[in-house]
Design a protein around this motif. Structure first.
Motif, short mmCIF file in Angstrom:
data_model
loop_
_atom_site.label_atom_id
_atom_site.label_comp_id
_atom_site.label_asym_id
_atom_site.label_seq_id
_atom_site.Cartn_x
_atom_site.Cartn_y
_atom_site.Cartn_z
N ARG B 83 1.09 -1.04 0.08
CA ARG B 83 -0.12 0.01 -0.18
C ARG B 83 0.80 1.30 -0.07
O ARG B 83 0.61 2.06 -0.55
N ARG B 105 -4.34 8.21 2.21
CA ARG B 105 -4.68 8.86 3.47
C ARG B 105 -4.21 10.47 3.65
O ARG B 105 -3.05 10.60 2.93
N HIS B 111 0.51 10.56 9.86
CA HIS B 111 1.54 10.60 10.55
C HIS B 111 1.60 10.99 12.05
O HIS B 111 2.66 11.09 12.70
C1 HEM Z 1 7.78 14.36 3.00
C2 HEM Z 1 7.98 13.08 3.56
C3 HEM Z 1 6.71 12.12 3.49
C4 HEM Z 1 5.78 11.76 2.71
C5 HEM Z 1 5.21 12.57 1.38
C6 HEM Z 1 5.15 10.68 3.42
C7 HEM Z 1 3.96 9.94 2.69
C8 HEM Z 1 3.10 8.96 3.01
C9 HEM Z 1 2.44 8.24 2.23
C10 HEM Z 1 1.79 8.57 1.01
C11 HEM Z 1 1.93 7.26 3.14
C12 HEM Z 1 0.96 5.94 2.66
C13 HEM Z 1 -0.62 6.46 2.80
C14 HEM Z 1 -1.55 5.60 2.98
O1 HEM Z 1 -1.30 4.29 3.66
O2 HEM Z 1 -2.76 6.01 2.76
C15 HEM Z 1 2.86 7.06 4.18
C16 HEM Z 1 2.66 5.97 5.24
C17 HEM Z 1 3.70 5.93 6.17
N1 HEM Z 1 4.57 7.06 6.71
FE1 HEM Z 1 4.99 8.66 5.66
N2 HEM Z 1 5.79 10.15 4.28
C18 HEM Z 1 6.81 11.31 4.60
C19 HEM Z 1 7.54 11.11 5.63
C20 HEM Z 1 7.80 10.06 6.63
C21 HEM Z 1 8.57 9.92 7.68
C22 HEM Z 1 9.65 10.82 8.00
C23 HEM Z 1 8.21 9.01 8.45
C24 HEM Z 1 9.01 8.13 9.53
C25 HEM Z 1 10.22 8.22 9.74
C26 HEM Z 1 7.09 8.24 7.89
C27 HEM Z 1 6.36 7.22 8.26
C28 HEM Z 1 5.38 6.36 7.49
C29 HEM Z 1 4.75 5.16 7.97
C30 HEM Z 1 5.27 4.30 9.09
C31 HEM Z 1 3.88 4.88 6.95
C32 HEM Z 1 3.05 3.45 6.97
C33 HEM Z 1 1.59 3.75 7.67
C34 HEM Z 1 0.75 2.23 7.92
O3 HEM Z 1 1.08 1.75 6.82
O4 HEM Z 1 0.25 2.20 8.61
N3 HEM Z 1 6.80 9.02 6.72
N4 HEM Z 1 3.77 8.18 4.28
#
Ligand code: HEM
Lengths: 296, 159
Positions: B83, B105, B111
């Motif tokens: 995903r 989401r 986050h």
């Molecule tokens: C500009 C920076 C970032 C962008 C554009 C971004 C974008 C995203 C996107 C599109 C998703 C999936 C959305 C969904 O499942 O509907 C996601 C999930 C996630 N993000 Fe980020 N993210 C960013 C930075 C970070 C950072 C710095 C961390 C942690 C160190 C992080 C941790 C996570 C985690 C753990 C998920 C998985 C959530 C799940 O599967 O339940 N993200 N992020």
């Protein structure tokens, strides 16, 4: 010679106190390092985080808001008639506060003889600096026009007070105040800094402060422009205006062309061509500049 | 009533874009606005990323770092890789001015409970830079994307 050791000890103690009492412990985990490459700047010849000649609003050290970091540097500049060597150390806390120290040796070489000082006569200066970041985020506020802004102070203590008096300088100690605005325009890969400094230093303070006829503070402008060729390589130019207080020799602006390369997270190398302008009656003092910096 | 039904139907249709091997998530309203960033107005940078294929390769590589970079692994341990790669790729394609919609989401909501710290965001940016360089995306184009993503810091690093 023991002085730098005391200062190093003081810095380490300061560091320990800060790391044990840091507000970063509340809510967040304490973190060593974490800054993006080059976003601590390099070390100015006066010890502050910035370019080579111009302090930036960026804070020294690799720390983020959750930690404490620092950096040391060694710099050499050889112009036609003179040699300038500078060593510096700086501590950055929470990406917010910076304290720094620099030692400058200005070797007049053979020219010392022609100036009547004796061949190899060397001026010294110690610089104690502090800087506080007031507002903005130079790197992340890409959707806002506002730069990162910091204010700083540099207390400078030059050696050879009697000689400086004989040259027409009013005093051997001085304080510079500055405000810096720095911004990374990521969509253009450009870094821009503008700094205003209140000072009465003659040649950065190496030739003392003020003079009989001219002992007031004046406002000087400084600026840097850099282009990010890669995330680890910044090339650009700087300019810095200076007061012209001393009667015996005209003082002009300084400038440089530089390339700053982050070799890894810790070490960066700056190569530049620096033009100090006219120094102590000798015109066109320009030449190669090399600076190694290590940070954590 | 009609409106409500149409809305419900469209949400179901959009939700069905999710792949079968993805884990289910709490229901949410899909919208490009969930990306938290406005897209670029031309596709010049998208072309410099080698289109959707380039973006997919970059996201795949970035997600490898999510699972191997010691600064990130703990936070991403429980993430749904399928995903994450699908929605992140959509999001980057959308932001770069490509012909995509973001169906994931909302950034802040997603986050907010992770306790992300600045060093982790910076680690992820470095890994993204590595992935983009491996795809031979020119630095000017890399920086255009980073300029778009940077303000998301305010939504992602909240502690
Ligand atoms: C500009 C920076 C970032 C962008 C554009 C971004 C974008 C995203 C996107 C599109 C998703 C999936 C959305 C969904 O499942 O509907 C996601 C999930 C996630 N993000 Fe980020 N993210 C960013 C930075 C970070 C950072 C710095 C961390 C942690 C160190 C992080 C941790 C996570 C985690 C753990 C998920 C998985 C959530 C799940 O599967 O339940 N993200 N992020």
């Amino acid at each position: 010679m023991s002085k730098p050791i005391y200062i190093a000890l003081a810095i380490v103690t300061f560091e320990l106190v800060i790391s044990l009492t840091s507000p970063a412990w509340a809510g967040s985990e304490y973190v060593w390092g974490g800054k993006l490459d080059l976003t601590r700047g390099v070390s100015t010849i006066e010890g502050a985080g910035g370019g080579g000649l111009v302090p930036w609003a960026l804070i020294a050290g690799n720390e983020t808001k959750d930690g404490v970091g620092g950096q040391v540097s060694a710099t050499s500049l050889q112009t036609h008639n003179y040699g300038l060597t500078a060593y510096s150390a700086a501590i950055g806390a929470w990406d917010r506060v910076e304290i720094s120290f620099a030692r400058q040796d200005f070797d007049t070489g053979k020219t010392g003889g022609r100036l009547g000082l004796g061949s190899g006569y060397t001026f010294h200066q110690d610089i104690y600096g502090a800087k506080v970041r007031l507002a903005g985020d130079a790197v992340f506020d890409q959707d806002r026009w506002t730069p990162q802004v910091a204010v700083g102070v540099e207390y400078k203590h030059a050696s050879h007070a009697a000689l400086l008096h004989a040259l027409g300088s009013r005093r051997a100690d001085g304080v510079d105040l500055y405000v810096s605005a720095t911004k990374l325009y990521l969509d253009r890969s450009l870094l821009i800094d503008a700094t205003l400094r209140l000072t009465r230093a003659n040649q950065f303070g190496l030739l003392g402060f003020g003079s009989g006829p001219r002992d007031t503070y004046s406002l000087q402008a400084e600026g840097s422009v850099g282009y990010l060729l890669t995330p680890k390589l910044l090339v650009g130019a700087e300019i810095r205006t200076k007061p012209d207080n001393l009667a015996f020799a005209k003082e002009t602006q300084a400038g440089d062309l530089f390339a700053a390369l982050a070799l890894n997270k810790a070490v960066s190398l700056t190569l530049a061509y620096v033009d100090l302008g006219s120094v102590a009656t000798f015109r066109r003092q320009s030449g190669p500049y090399i600076s190694m910096q290590a940070g954590f | 009533m009609r409106l409500g039904l149409t809305l419900a139907a469209s949400i179901m249709i959009l939700a069905s874009t999710a792949q079968a091997d993805e884990k289910a998530v709490e229901p949410y309203v899909q919208s490009d606005a969930n990306a938290g960033v406005l897209p670029m107005t031309t596709d010049a940078v998208f072309q410099a990323f080698h289109g959707r294929d380039g973006v997919d390769r970059i996201v795949h590589r970035l997600n490898w770092f999510h699972n191997h970079d010691p600064r990130l692994v703990d936070t991403f341990k429980a993430a749904d890789n399928e995903r994450l790669e699908r929605t992140l790729s959509e999001m980057l394609c959308y932001i770069l001015g490509g012909p995509c919609h973001y169906t994931g989401r909302e950034m802040k909501d997603l986050h907010k409970d992770m306790g992300v710290q600045v060093f982790q965001l910076n680690a992820q940016i470095e890994d993204l830079q590595t992935a983009m360089s491996e795809e031979h995306v020119p630095v000017w184009a890399q920086n255009k994307l980073l300029a778009k993503l940077a303000p998301l810091k305010r939504m992602i690093v909240v502690r």
